[in-house]
Design an enzyme around this catalytic site. Structure first.
Site, PDB file in Angstrom:
ATOM      1  N   ASP A  37       0.809  -1.218   0.000  1.00 40.70           N
ATOM      2  CA  ASP A  37       0.000   0.000   0.000  1.00 40.70           C
ATOM      3  C   ASP A  37       0.843   1.269   0.000  1.00 40.70           C
ATOM      4  O   ASP A  37       0.298   2.366  -0.092  1.00 40.70           O
ATOM      5  CB  ASP A  37      -0.954   0.001   1.195  1.00 40.70           C
ATOM      6  CG  ASP A  37      -2.335  -0.490   0.789  1.00 40.70           C
ATOM      7  OD1 ASP A  37      -2.590  -0.618  -0.425  1.00 40.70           O
ATOM      8  OD2 ASP A  37      -3.166  -0.748   1.677  1.00 40.70           O
ATOM      9  N   ASP A  76     -11.478  -7.194   9.515  1.00 42.56           N
ATOM     10  CA  ASP A  76     -11.436  -8.645   9.672  1.00 42.56           C
ATOM     11  C   ASP A  76     -12.649  -9.157  10.448  1.00 42.56           C
ATOM     12  O   ASP A  76     -13.387 -10.008   9.972  1.00 42.56           O
ATOM     13  CB  ASP A  76     -10.120  -9.075  10.331  1.00 42.56           C
ATOM     14  CG  ASP A  76      -9.706  -8.186  11.503  1.00 42.56           C
ATOM     15  OD1 ASP A  76     -10.420  -7.210  11.811  1.00 42.56           O
ATOM     16  OD2 ASP A  76      -8.668  -8.465  12.119  1.00 42.56           O
TER      17      ASP A  76
HETATM   18  O1  LIG Z   1      -3.743   0.859   4.728  1.00 43.69           O
HETATM   19  C1  LIG Z   1      -3.309  -0.201   5.157  1.00 43.69           C
HETATM   20  C2  LIG Z   1      -3.089  -0.411   6.544  1.00 43.69           C
HETATM   21  C3  LIG Z   1      -2.580  -1.627   6.958  1.00 43.69           C
HETATM   22  N1  LIG Z   1      -2.291  -2.614   6.075  1.00 43.69           N
HETATM   23  C4  LIG Z   1      -1.720  -3.910   6.545  1.00 43.69           C
HETATM   24  O2  LIG Z   1      -2.526  -4.474   7.542  1.00 43.69           O
HETATM   25  C5  LIG Z   1      -1.751  -5.327   8.357  1.00 43.69           C
HETATM   26  C6  LIG Z   1      -2.093  -5.122   9.817  1.00 43.69           C
HETATM   27  O3  LIG Z   1      -1.654  -3.885  10.269  1.00 43.69           O
HETATM   28  P1  LIG Z   1      -0.932  -3.671  11.685  1.00 43.69           P
HETATM   29  O4  LIG Z   1      -0.530  -2.263  11.752  1.00 43.69           O
HETATM   30  O5  LIG Z   1       0.092  -4.703  11.895  1.00 43.69           O
HETATM   31  O6  LIG Z   1      -2.142  -3.839  12.683  1.00 43.69           O
HETATM   32  P2  LIG Z   1      -2.449  -4.953  13.801  1.00 43.69           P
HETATM   33  O7  LIG Z   1      -3.257  -4.284  14.839  1.00 43.69           O
HETATM   34  O8  LIG Z   1      -1.254  -5.673  14.233  1.00 43.69           O
HETATM   35  O9  LIG Z   1      -3.394  -5.921  12.950  1.00 43.69           O
HETATM   36  C7  LIG Z   1      -4.492  -6.658  13.414  1.00 43.69           C
HETATM   37  O10 LIG Z   1      -5.696  -5.910  13.332  1.00 43.69           O
HETATM   38  C8  LIG Z   1      -6.055  -5.455  12.033  1.00 43.69           C
HETATM   39  C9  LIG Z   1      -7.408  -4.818  12.124  1.00 43.69           C
HETATM   40  O11 LIG Z   1      -7.419  -3.736  12.957  1.00 43.69           O
HETATM   41  C10 LIG Z   1      -6.080  -6.588  11.025  1.00 43.69           C
HETATM   42  O12 LIG Z   1      -6.207  -6.046   9.747  1.00 43.69           O
HETATM   43  C11 LIG Z   1      -4.808  -7.370  11.095  1.00 43.69           C
HETATM   44  O13 LIG Z   1      -4.835  -8.434  10.197  1.00 43.69           O
HETATM   45  C12 LIG Z   1      -4.600  -7.854  12.508  1.00 43.69           C
HETATM   46  O14 LIG Z   1      -3.405  -8.606  12.604  1.00 43.69           O
HETATM   47  C13 LIG Z   1      -0.284  -5.012   8.055  1.00 43.69           C
HETATM   48  O15 LIG Z   1       0.275  -6.080   7.339  1.00 43.69           O
HETATM   49  C14 LIG Z   1      -0.373  -3.757   7.218  1.00 43.69           C
HETATM   50  O16 LIG Z   1       0.647  -3.683   6.295  1.00 43.69           O
HETATM   51  C15 LIG Z   1      -2.512  -2.425   4.719  1.00 43.69           C
HETATM   52  O17 LIG Z   1      -2.236  -3.307   3.908  1.00 43.69           O
HETATM   53  N2  LIG Z   1      -3.017  -1.234   4.300  1.00 43.69           N
END
Ligand SMILES: O=c1ccn([C@@H]2O[C@H](COP(=O)(O)OP(=O)(O)O[C@H]3O[C@H](CO)[C@@H](O)[C@H](O)[C@H]3O)[C@@H](O)[C@H]2O)c(=O)[nH]1
Ligand SMILES: [Mn+2]
Length: 728
Positions: free
Chosen positions: A138, A438
Site C-alpha cells: 500500500d 477482519d
Molecule cells: O492501509 C493499510 C493499513 C494496513 N495494512 C496492513 O494491515 C496489516 C495489519 O496492520 P498492523 O498495523 O500490523 O495492525 P495490527 O493491529 O497488528 O493488525 C491486526 O488488526 C487489524 C485490524 O485492525 C487486522 O487487519 C490485522 O490483520 C490484525 O493482525 C499489516 O500487514 C499492514 O501492512 C494495509 O495493507 N493497508
C-alpha cells in the site's frame, strides 16, 4: 456421500470439566445477585448517595459483562487434524492456494522483514505449482519491490534448502537467528546468500532509493516512472515468478510457486479503505492470475512458523462429512518477540487459548485478519446454501495468456475506479468502513450461514511482531475497540441483527469485544470514585462485621482465582498475570475511553476512523528497555495523561487516608472496620500502578514520562482530590 470405512480428516473434542466450570460460574452469579440486592436495599439517604448509585450502575454493568464472558468459557472445544489421511485421499488433486501478504509502509514494516515472511510462505510443504504468493504494497514503494525481486532469486536456494533438511521455521530471518551453530556447509552457503541479500536491501533502504545500476537492470522499475506519491499512482503489478512456466525452477530443478507484486492504484479522489481495500484488489487480481480456491491472508510481520499449516487447514475444508460448511479456518495470532512476563500483555493469551476455543464450540471463531484460510468463493460473497458441496476439481487457471498479457489484464482490476457502483466492500470481499475489517467480515460470513473453525496446533502456525511500547499497545487497542464498537452499531450487530443467524453463545462472544469500549466508563468510575470517597471517609461497601461482605469477597476472590488459573493454564507466568491486570486497567481507562469518545464523535459526524499502523521496528534503546521489562512511556499522549491522572488520584487518596488515620489514633481500626474494601481497592490500584509512578517520578532514562505530563497529571489529580474533599 460419505463411504463406509471413511477416515475423518479432523476430530473435535470437548474441553474437560465443562460441567464443573458451569457450576462454579453459577455460584459467582449468585454472588453477583447478592451484590446487586445489597446495592438496591441500602442506598444511603445523604452522604454518598450519588457515589453509591454510580457504583450500583457500574456493578450492574460488570455483572452483565461478566455473563457475556462466560459464554465461550462454558463451551470450549479443541480440534486435531489427520494430515496423513489428507495425503492418502487427496494428494493428487489438492486445490490451488493463494497467499496474500499485506504491507503498507517501508519504514514501519522494513522490506527485509516483509520478504522473510514472503519466503516463509513460499516454502510451505505444498505442491509449488498450486501455490501463489502475492505481496500487496500500500506504500507502492520501490524499495519493497526491490526486496521482493531479490527474494524471488534467493527463493531458488531457500526453498530446496528448507525442503531437503525439513527445517522450521522457514522464514530465513527467524531461522538463522535461532540456528547459529553446528551448521552444515550447505547451511553456511545459504546463510551467506541470505546475509548478502539482506545487507543489499538494508543498504538500499538506508539510501532511501534503489541504486541506479539495479534499477536499470530490471524493467519492472519502469512502472515507477509515473509514480508521484504513495497516495497517487497507477497500478503497479509485476509477476516475478510465473508458476505456470515449467522452466521457472529452483537450483535443484523443482518448480517454484508464483510470486506477484501488487501496488493497487491510488488517487486522492478515492478513499482506499486501508487493508480491506488492499485485500479486495488482491482477490480480483489473483482470480485472473492463479485463482486458487483457498486464500490465506497474513500480515507482513506474521511469518509461517509451521510448514504444515496449509495441510492442517485443508483437513477441515476437504473433510467429506463437514468440510462443505466451513468458510474459514483461523489460526491464533502468536508472537516471537514477547517476553516471559509480557509487560504489555501482547500475547493475547487468554483470547487465543480460552475464548477462541469457546467460540469454536459455537461453530464460529472470529476472523482476526492474519493467519486465516478462506474459501475464495465465500470471501467473494457466496452465501451458504444447504445443498452446497465441495468441488475441488474445477480449478480454473488461465494457461493461455503470456505473462505480459496476464499483467495487463489484471491491472485494471486494481484501479481506483474499479469498485465504483459495485458490491465490493458491501456484499463482496472484505467489508469497508470499519477499522477492524477482519472481525466484521468474519461476522458477515457467519451471518450468511457459514461456519468457521479454530485451529491451534502445538507448534504455532504463524509468528508476528507484538507492540513493544505501551503507547503502541494502547493505540492498537484503541483501533480494535473502536472498530468492534462500530460493529455493534452496524448492520451486522451481534446484539440485534445477527439474531436468528448465528447462535446466542456466539453473539454473546462477539459482544465481549464489541463492548470493550463501553467498558471504559464503569472501569474509570470504579477506579476513581471509591478512592475519593475513602479520602472523605464515606463508606460505600459493607463493613467487616456485615454478612454482606461475604458475596463481595466471594465474587472478587472467585473471579480473580479463575482468571489466575486460566492465565497460568494458558501458559502464562504469575508475574505475567499481574502485568496483564495492569494492562487491562490501562486499556480500559485510556484506549477504550478514547475509542468510545471517537465513536460518538463519528456518529455525530465530527471525525472519521483511521487505521494507525503498528510499528514493527523498535529503536535500539527502547528495545533494550523492553528486554529489561521496563515499561516504556517516553512520549506525550492524552492516553498517558488519563492513566497517570487516575494513578495519582489513587496515590493521593491512599496517602491522604493513611495520614488521616494515623493522626486520628484509633481511627486506623475504625477506617479498616468500615471501609476495608475501599482501602484494599485503593491500595491495589496504587500497587498495580507502581511502574507508572516510577516513570512519573523516579526514572531518568528516556523511557520515563515527559516532565510536562507529570506536572499536568499531578495538577489534575490534586485538583480532583481537593475539590472532592472540600467543595462537593
Ligand atoms: O492501509 C493499510 C493499513 C494496513 N495494512 C496492513 O494491515 C496489516 C495489519 O496492520 P498492523 O498495523 O500490523 O495492525 P495490527 O493491529 O497488528 O493488525 C491486526 O488488526 C487489524 C485490524 O485492525 C487486522 O487487519 C490485522 O490483520 C490484525 O493482525 C499489516 O500487514 C499492514 O501492512 C494495509 O495493507 N493497508
Ligand atoms: Mn500487526
Amino acid at each position: 456421500m460419505v463411504s463406509e470405512g471413511y477416515l475423518p480428516l479432523f476430530e473435535t473434542k470437548e474441553g474437560k470439566g465443562r460441567v464443573a466450570y458451569r457450576v462454579f460460574a453459577a455460584s459467582i452469579f449468585v454472588g453477583i445477585c447478592f451484590i446487586w440486592s445489597y446495592r438496591a436495599r441500602f442506598v444511603p439517604e445523604e452522604e454518598g448517595r450519588w457515589g453509591w448509585l454510580g457504583l450500583f450502575a457500574a456493578e450492574i454493568w460488570f455483572g452483565f459483562y461478566w455473563i457475556l464472558t462466560q459464554a465461550p468459557r462454558c463451551n470450549p472445544i479443541y480440534r486435531r487434524t489427520f494430515k496423513h489421511n489428507l495425503s492418502k485421499r487427496h494428494e493428487g488433486h489438492l486445490p490451488g492456494v493463494d497467499i496474500f501478504v499485506c504491507t503498507a509502509d517501508p519504514e514501519m514494516e522494513p522490506p527485509a522483514m516483509v520478504i522473510s515472511t514472503v519466503l516463509s510462505v513460499m516454502a510451505y510443504d505444498y505442491p509449488p505449482e498450486k501455490l501463489s504468493v502475492y505481496l500487496s504494497d500500500d506504500a507502492g514503494s520501490e524499495l519493497t519491490y526491490y526486496a521482493l525481486m531479490e527474494a524471488s532469486q534467493f527463493a531458488k536456494h531457500w526453498i530446496p534448502f528448507c525442503k531437503k533438511f525439513n527445517i522450521q521455521p522457514r522464514a530465513p530471518a527467524a531461522y538463522f537467528a535461532l540456528h547459529t551453530d553446528h551448521q552444515s556447509n550447505e547451511e553456511v552457503f545459504v546463510q551467506k546468500l541470505y546475509k548478502d541479500m539482506e545487507s543489499r536491501i538494508k543498504a538500499a533502504v538506508e539510501l532511501g532509493r534503489v541504486p541506479e545500476e539495479i534499477r536499470s537492470s530490471s524493467e519492472g522499475f519502469s512502472q515507477w516512472e509515473t509514480y508521484t506519491s504513495r497516495r497517487d499512482h497507477d497500478t503497479i503489478l509485476q509477476i516475478l515468478i510465473d508458476g505456470r512456466d515449467t522452466k521457472a525452477t529452483d537450483v535443484e530443478g523443482s518448480r517454484l510457486p508464483t510470486l506477484v507484486y501488487l501496488a493497487r492504484a491510488k488517487s486522492p479522489q478515492y478513499f482506499h479503505n486501508f487493508k480491506a481495500g488492499a485485500m479486495n484488489a488482491l482477490l480480483r487480481v489473483s482470480s485472473q492470475i492463479s485463482n486458487g480456491k483457498i486464500v490465506l491472508n497474513v500480515d507482513c510481520d506474521m511469518y509461517s512458523n509451521n510448514s504444515d499449516a496449509i495441510r492442517d487447514a485443508l483437513c477441515f475444508f476437504m473433510d467429506e462429512e463437514k468440510g462443505h460448511e466451513i468458510a474459514y479456518v483461523q489460526f491464533p495470532q502468536k508472537f516471537d518477540n514477547v517476553l516471559k512476563n509480557e509487560i504489555y500483555s501482547s500475547t493475547l493469551r487468554v483470547h487465543s487459548e480460552v475464548e477462541f476455543s469457546g467460540f469454536d464450540g459455537f461453530e464460529g471463531p472470529i476472523y482476526i485478519g492474519t493467519g486465516c484460510f478462506h474459501r475464495r468463493d465465500v470471501l467473494c460473497g457466496k452465501k451458504y446454501s444447504k445443498g452446497y458441496r465441495n468441488n475441488w476439481n474445477s480449478d480454473y487457471r488461465n494457461f493461455k495468456d503470456s505473462v505480459n498479457e496476464l499483467e495487463e489484464k489484471s491491472k485494471h482490476l486494481a484501479s481506483c475506479s474499479y469498485e465504483e457502483n459495485t458490491q465490493w466492500g458491501k456484499e463482496m470481499g472484505l467489508r469497508y468502513g470499519c477499522p477492524v475489517e477482519d472481525v466484521i467480515t468474519g461476522l458477515s460470513i457467519q451471518c450468511q450461514g457459514w461456519k468457521s473453525v479454530y485451529c491451534n496446533p502445538e507448534r504455532g502456525a504463524f509468528l508476528g511482531v507484538a507492540p513493544t511500547t505501551l503507547l503502541q499497545t494502547l493505540v492498537q487497542h484503541k483501533r480494535w475497540s473502536e472498530g468492534d464498537l462500530q460493529i455493534l452499531l452496524s448492520r451486522y450487530s451481534p446484539a440485534w441483527h445477527a439474531r436468528g443467524k448465528i447462535s446466542l453463545g456466539l453473539r454473546m462472544g462477539y459482544c465481549i469485544y464489541c463492548l470493550w469500549a463501553v467498558n471504559s466508563l464503569a472501569t474509570i468510575y470504579y477506579s476513581i470514585i471509591p478512592s475519593l470517597y475513602l479520602l472523605r471517609g464515606v463508606p460505600l461497601f459493607p463493613q467487616v462485621s456485615s454478612p454482606w461482605l461475604v458475596p463481595f469477597t466471594y465474587v472478587i476472590l472467585a473471579k480473580y482465582a479463575a482468571s489466575f488459573v486460566e492465565f497460568l493454564s494458558a501458559g502464562g507466568t504469575i508475574l505475567g498475570w499481574w502485568n496483564d491486570q495492569r494492562i487491562w486497567l490501562y486499556k480500559r481507562t485510556s484506549s477504550y475511553l478514547f475509542a468510545f469518545i471517537d465513536t460518538v464523535l463519528k456518529i455525530l459526524g465530527f471525525s472519521d476512523s483511521a487505521f494507525v499502523i503498528t510499528a514493527k521496528v523498535t529503536d535500539e534503546e527502547v528495545s533494550k528497555r523492553y528486554e529489561k521489562e521496563m515499561m516504556e512511556f517516553g512520549a506525550s499522549s492524552p492516553m498517558f495523561t488519563v492513566i497517570a491522572t487516575i494513578s495519582l488520584v489513587n496515590l493521593l487518596c491512599f496517602l491522604g487516608t493513611v495520614k488521616k488515620t494515623v493522626e486520628s489514633g484509633s481511627g486506623m481500626v475504625m477506617a479498616f472496620h468500615t471501609m476495608v474494601l475501599q482501602v484494599l481497592l485503593c491500595g491495589i490500584l496504587v500497587l498495580i500502578n507502581w511502574p507508572l509512578y516510577q516513570g512519573l517520578f523516579f526514572r531518568t532514562d528516556k523511557g520515563r514520562m515527559p516532565t510536562s505530563l507529570t506536572i499536568k497529571s499531578f495538577i489534575y489529580a490534586l485538583a480532583t482530590c481537593i475539590s472532592f474533599s472540600f467543595l462537593l
